[in-house]
Design a protein around this motif. Sequence first.
Motif, mmCIF file in Angstrom:
data_model
loop_
_atom_site.group_PDB
_atom_site.id
_atom_site.type_symbol
_atom_site.label_atom_id
_atom_site.label_comp_id
_atom_site.label_asym_id
_atom_site.label_seq_id
_atom_site.Cartn_x
_atom_site.Cartn_y
_atom_site.Cartn_z
ATOM 1 N N GLY A 194 -44.796 25.815 -7.988
ATOM 2 C CA GLY A 194 -44.217 25.260 -9.200
ATOM 3 C C GLY A 194 -45.219 25.071 -10.314
ATOM 4 N N ASP A 214 -34.807 25.881 -7.296
ATOM 5 C CA ASP A 214 -34.306 25.949 -8.668
ATOM 6 C C ASP A 214 -32.912 26.578 -8.692
ATOM 7 N N ILE A 264 -42.263 31.431 -13.255
ATOM 8 C CA ILE A 264 -42.265 30.729 -11.973
ATOM 9 C C ILE A 264 -40.855 30.256 -11.647
ATOM 10 N N HIS A 265 -40.421 30.588 -10.421
ATOM 11 C CA HIS A 265 -39.063 30.255 -9.997
ATOM 12 C C HIS A 265 -39.089 29.900 -8.516
ATOM 13 N N LEU A 266 -38.667 28.691 -8.175
ATOM 14 C CA LEU A 266 -38.671 28.222 -6.795
ATOM 15 C C LEU A 266 -37.294 28.384 -6.168
ATOM 16 N N VAL A 268 -43.979 31.966 -7.490
ATOM 17 C CA VAL A 268 -43.891 30.533 -7.208
ATOM 18 C C VAL A 268 -45.048 29.721 -7.772
ATOM 19 N N SER A 269 -46.154 30.385 -8.180
ATOM 20 C CA SER A 269 -47.302 29.635 -8.680
ATOM 21 C C SER A 269 -48.277 30.571 -9.369
#
Length: 236
Positions: free
Chosen positions: A187, A155, A150-152, A77-78
């Motif tokens: 993000g 998304d 990075i994938h939230l 995530v970051s």
Amino acid sequence: MSSIAVVVSFLLLALLPWLLYRLYRACRRANRVDWGHAWVNLLDGLIRLFCYRYHRLNLIGLRLPRRGPAIVVANHVSGLDPLLLLASARRPLRFVIAREEYERFGLTWLFRAVGCIPVDREKKPEQALREALRCLRAGEVVALFPHGRIHLDSDPPRRIKAGAIRLSQITGAPIIPHRISGIRGAGGVVGGVLLRSRARIRASSPIYPEEWGRDQLHTLVQAILDGDEDRESVAI
């Protein structure tokens, strides 16, 4: 410059060695892993202080076997995520990272010192696979982020890459999934590190490849990383 400013400047300069010594002692006390180099051990302690004190990481240890190979995976995530995993581990982690990150100006020496494995996703990615296999067969712990970048949760759904599952099935090493949350700067790479968070890691039990088929193993790991409890229960 006024006399007061001169005195203040002198006091600050006089205090600096003492403050650096205090930081040095704190890093030594916080260090939990022997990386084979004294300065890397100090860095290990600094990372733990930063994650637990500044980012308020929950007190959780990665569920690693005391010895032998293991594969740590987590959602991504970051830019803070690798530091959180390092701070939670009691063994060195060999991160698989993109070559463009590995060769980032001023950081290659650090990535090399902690044993990161660069992967070139366009040219010869099998070289990284061979190095990861060598590490696992030597009883080390390999860590990677199967989403690839990075994938939230907000998304569009992104299917995880199969590298960790492939490594597990070849070597028999367990996959140990972890889910990261509570990151204020989610993000972003820099924002995730600088903005103070209430970082949380949720650990799952080790998953052994001999107990699952390839597709079922992929579904289970994906569900844990995405925090999708319904899909996780279906896979089980």
